[in-house]
Scaffold this motif. Structure first.
Motif, PDB file in Angstrom:
ATOM      1  N   SER A 132      -9.948   5.021   5.294  1.00 44.99           N
ATOM      2  CA  SER A 132     -10.088   5.709   4.004  1.00 44.99           C
ATOM      3  C   SER A 132     -11.515   6.236   3.913  1.00 44.99           C
ATOM      4  O   SER A 132     -12.341   5.708   3.168  1.00 44.99           O
TER       5      SER A 132
ATOM      6  N   VAL B 299       0.851  -1.194   0.000  1.00 46.90           N
ATOM      7  CA  VAL B 299       0.000   0.000   0.000  1.00 46.90           C
ATOM      8  C   VAL B 299       0.889   1.246   0.000  1.00 46.90           C
ATOM      9  O   VAL B 299       2.042   1.199   0.432  1.00 46.90           O
TER      10      VAL B 299
ATOM     11  N   GLN C  15     -13.158   0.369   6.493  1.00 45.39           N
ATOM     12  CA  GLN C  15     -12.677   1.373   5.546  1.00 45.39           C
ATOM     13  C   GLN C  15     -13.119   2.781   5.916  1.00 45.39           C
ATOM     14  O   GLN C  15     -12.451   3.760   5.591  1.00 45.39           O
TER      15      GLN C  15
ATOM     16  N   GLY D 272      -6.960  -4.380   5.250  1.00 47.82           N
ATOM     17  CA  GLY D 272      -6.520  -3.053   5.634  1.00 47.82           C
ATOM     18  C   GLY D 272      -6.464  -2.923   7.146  1.00 47.82           C
ATOM     19  O   GLY D 272      -7.012  -3.740   7.880  1.00 47.82           O
TER      20      GLY D 272
ATOM     21  N   GLY E  74      -2.088   1.402   6.774  1.00 47.06           N
ATOM     22  CA  GLY E  74      -2.755   0.921   5.568  1.00 47.06           C
ATOM     23  C   GLY E  74      -3.036  -0.564   5.577  1.00 47.06           C
ATOM     24  O   GLY E  74      -4.046  -1.023   5.079  1.00 47.06           O
TER      25      GLY E  74
ATOM     26  N   TRP F 291      -6.964   5.821  -2.544  1.00 49.01           N
ATOM     27  CA  TRP F 291      -7.125   5.999  -1.099  1.00 49.01           C
ATOM     28  C   TRP F 291      -7.572   7.426  -0.805  1.00 49.01           C
ATOM     29  O   TRP F 291      -7.296   8.349  -1.591  1.00 49.01           O
TER      30      TRP F 291
ATOM     31  N   ASN G 278      -8.690   1.295  -2.552  1.00 46.91           N
ATOM     32  CA  ASN G 278      -7.628   0.994  -1.594  1.00 46.91           C
ATOM     33  C   ASN G 278      -6.671  -0.084  -2.102  1.00 46.91           C
ATOM     34  O   ASN G 278      -6.458  -1.122  -1.455  1.00 46.91           O
TER      35      ASN G 278
ATOM     36  N   TRP H  61      -4.655   7.957   5.262  1.00 47.76           N
ATOM     37  CA  TRP H  61      -4.525   6.524   5.482  1.00 47.76           C
ATOM     38  C   TRP H  61      -3.162   6.117   6.017  1.00 47.76           C
ATOM     39  O   TRP H  61      -3.032   5.139   6.749  1.00 47.76           O
TER      40      TRP H  61
ATOM     41  N   GLY I 208     -11.740  -1.897  -1.631  1.00 48.55           N
ATOM     42  CA  GLY I 208     -12.132  -1.189  -0.429  1.00 48.55           C
ATOM     43  C   GLY I 208     -12.504  -2.090   0.730  1.00 48.55           C
ATOM     44  O   GLY I 208     -13.266  -1.698   1.612  1.00 48.55           O
TER      45      GLY I 208
END
Length: 681
Positions: free
Chosen positions: A277, A215, A273, A268, A244, A235, A283, A239, A308
């Motif tokens: 984000s 990421v 999310q 993530g 991430g 993103w 993502n 983040w 995501g």
């Protein structure tokens, strides 16, 4: 830093055919090796050997067994030129004579004494596997070392710390060979701010060749490459302050045809999310299969299964390669059955989706669009406006890291499937969510209402997936929830261990059970098959771990963890073992303080539960705390939980816990012990 190793060498001549350097699954003559996690570069968990087959599998018997002194044996062995290699627990590597089970050497990387282990030894997981190349055995340790061990002597050749940029990372997965490189990832994106990456090292020297981040980092610091620049556009928010996530903690595969390494990326951090984000976006490269140039580590292509991702639907499960005729055309196919319940066939040349179909119950998507390859997400699965949603699959996934296999003979992939549901929702005020430091799972999700009915009981099955036709060929129910990985063979057989303590062989064509052996323990590891001196063997490691109790329940301290090896005509018999019903421990003088017990419940259910069990009813991953005398004494409890007195046996050191939290845990344990004792559980 001082390094220590422990080597036991058996009194045998380490010369001749026993110690060759061949690493091909199909070896010369009648011998065949199992030199990679999935057998060879294709990672299919398939052996072409057919001396053991549907007609004679009833004559399969135990050739030898080897007792393992370890706390965790959820691992898969390798076999090269008559030597069986495996690592268990804290990456303790063993070499056995594959004919007899005699110990040749043992190497202990002494993980518990490393300073980094105090913060990196999450829970009680052991290692899941090792790698082999050119006379070297590669093992990765919990606290971050990648070590090359001489396959003849068991002595380390080189060692490198791979988590130099991941202070909260840890390793439980195997290394993977990609040409003249050995590649390793790591885990940790459930616990704290972590940025995932994989690193490649020269096989011979241990010199770092390249590193690829999963990421993007802080845009103000610039991006390492064009791939990270591209990913950053998907993103939102800040983040990078959350790391991430995207750790690559298990599956990879090397494609010699294209000289690429495929990696399966993780969740993530945190899972939700809306926190990491908040403006949405795909993502990248969370929840993806990513193809990298094996020589340079440069990005080639990706396929994202869950844009995501807010569900922890990571892609750490098997990546298997084959050439398959689909729609009348021969295709170079990457096969993948991740947590999310869909089986993906992906074109290895360009990363385009060939097909995707449901192999298990799922409620998060309406379908996978065959043109775009993107899921049509069920809007309710994103729990809008704080709503609660019954999500299938549950957190363990429809398919976990228990290996699936693929038979080129049948064209079927054999998947150990789990079907369970869970409730998902936001925290009460998602904008006020705070990271809880230490060894605590930080999902960013809220707790479901206690008024909701529990999800239906989880179940399991063995599914044969017809890859070319994108459908289930056959399916058979299995006991409880967690069962072992699978092995397919040229004898038209599928081998698998189950949590009821049996090791089974099924017809690869129909799923009919043809043979079973009482292994005296649950099995999660996948079997392997190989031949030595023209004789075919099947080997599996026994050992069971779960966050939930099973029936039978394999008590952590009483498990018979072993290596079992079978061949036609084997006559060995396991010693009789009976597991005692351990009583719940208590001290009548201990007075439970409800306020302290409430503090302990918060600690237990965000950290301890993973190993010690839901409702404090252990499932074999760690001791049942209700039946342990350790919590009855405050000083002993502190030395174990806070100071790490049992780190060598897999128990981490929770040094961040305060005296009040430690005392709260003791009171919660006593409360749970007494309540379940009343119910007779």
């Amino acid at each position: 830093m001082k390094r220590k190793w422990l080597v036991f060498t058996a009194g045998v001549a380490l010369t001749g055919g026993l110690w060759g350097c061949g690493a091909l699954t199909a070896g010369a003559g009648k011998d065949a090796n199992w030199s990679s996690y999935g057998g060879d570069d294709n990672e299919q968990h398939y052996s072409r050997l057919e001396d053991v087959n549907e007609q004679n599998v009833g004559k399969l018997g135990l050739a030898w067994s080897y007792d393992i002194d370890t706390f965790d044996s959820y691992s898969q062995p390798l076999q090269v030129d008559g030597v069986l290699y495996f690592a268990v627990g804290l990456s303790v590597v063993h070499a056995l004579d594959a004919r007899t089970g005699k110990l040749l050497w043992q190497y202990d990387p002494d993980v518990a004494s490393q300073p980094e282990a105090k913060t990196r030894q999450r829970a009680g997981w052991g290692t899941r596997g090792i790698a082999y190349k050119d006379g070297l055995v590669f093992t990765a340790t919990r606290e971050g070392r990648l070590i090359a061990v001489d396959a003849k002597t068991g002595k380390p050749r080189w060692s490198v710390q791979t988590l130099d940029e991941a202070e909260n990372g840890y390793i439980t997965g195997p290394p993977w060979i990609a040409g003249d490189k050995v590649v390793i990832g790591f885990g940790g994106a459930d616990y704290s701010p972590t940025r995932g990456y994989v690193t490649a090292y020269d096989v011979k020297t241990g010199k770092k060749a390249w590193r690829w981040y999963v990421v993007p980092g802080d845009p103000a610091k610039g991006f390492e490459n064009k791939a990270m620049e591209m990913a950053a556009k998907t993103w939102t928010g800040e983040w990078w302050k959350y790391g991430g996530g995207g750790t690559v903690w298990h599956a990879m595969a090397y494609d010699a045809k294209y000289d690429r390494i495929y990696i399966g990326t993780g969740n993530g951090w945190p899972w939700n999310q809306k926190i990491r984000s908040p403006g949405g976006g795909d993502n990248l490269f969370l929840g993806s299969i990513v193809a990298l140039d094996a020589k340079t580590g440069e990005y080639v292509w990706h396929y994202q299964t869950n844009p995501g991702d807010s569900y922890d639907f990571n892609n750490a499960m098997d990546i298997e390669l084959a050439d398959i005729e689909i729609g009348g055309k021969k295709r170079s196919v990457l096969m993948h059955a991740p947590k999310n319940g869909f089986f993906y066939a992906i074109d290895r040349e360009n990363g385009k989706l060939i097909s995707a179909g449901e192999f298990a119950k799922q409620t998060w998507a309406k379908r996978i669009d065959p043109e775009t390859g993107r899921p049509e997400t069920n809007p309710d699965s994103l729990y809008p406006n704080g709503k609660t949603f019954l999500m299938y699959p549950f957190a363990n996934g429809a398919h976990g890291v228990q290996a699936m296999s693929f038979s080129p003979k049948t064209g079927y992939s054999y998947i150990p499937v789990m079907e369970g549901g869970r409730y998902v929702t936001d925290p009460a005020n998602v904008k006020d969510w705070q990271y809880k430091p230490g060894m605590f799972v930080n999902t960013g999700l809220g707790a479901a209402s206690a008024d909701l009915p529990p999800p239906p009981p989880a179940t399991s099955k063995l599914v044969a997936w017809d890859v070319a036709n994108n459908k289930i060929a056959w399916s058979i129910p299995q006991p409880q929830v967690f069962n072992g990985g699978t092995l397919a063979t040229g004898g038209n057989l599928v081998f698998q261990g189950t949590n009821d303590g049996n090791f089974n062989a099924f017809s690869a064509t129909t799923g009919r059970k043809l043979w079973s052996f009482p292994a005296q323990n649950g099995i999660l590891s996948a079997p392997i098959s190989y031949s030595v001196d023209g004789k075919q063997y099947i080997t599996v490691l026994t050992g069971f771990r779960s966050s939930f109790p099973n029936s039978p329940n394999w008590d952590y301290a009483q498990q018979s963890r072993r290596v079992l090896t079978f061949t036609i005509g084997g006559t060995k018999v396991l010693p009789k073992v009976e597991m005692a019903d351990m009583p719940i421990q208590d001290d009548p003088a201990f007075v439970v303080d409800p306020a302290k017990a409430k503090i302990g419940a918060g600690i237990y259910n965000t950290s301890c539960v993973i190993c010690h069990g839901v409702g404090m009813m252990a499932g074999g991953a760690a001791p049942d705390l209700r039946k342990s005398g350790v919590p009855l004494d405050a000083d002993t409890f502190r030395s174990v939980v806070h100071d790490g007195a049992l780190m060598a046996r897999g128990m981490g050191a929770f040094g961040q816990l305060t005296d009040a939290e430690l005392e709260g845990l003791r009171h919660y344990i006593r409360l749970q012990a007494r309540e379940t004792a009343k119910k007779g559980k």
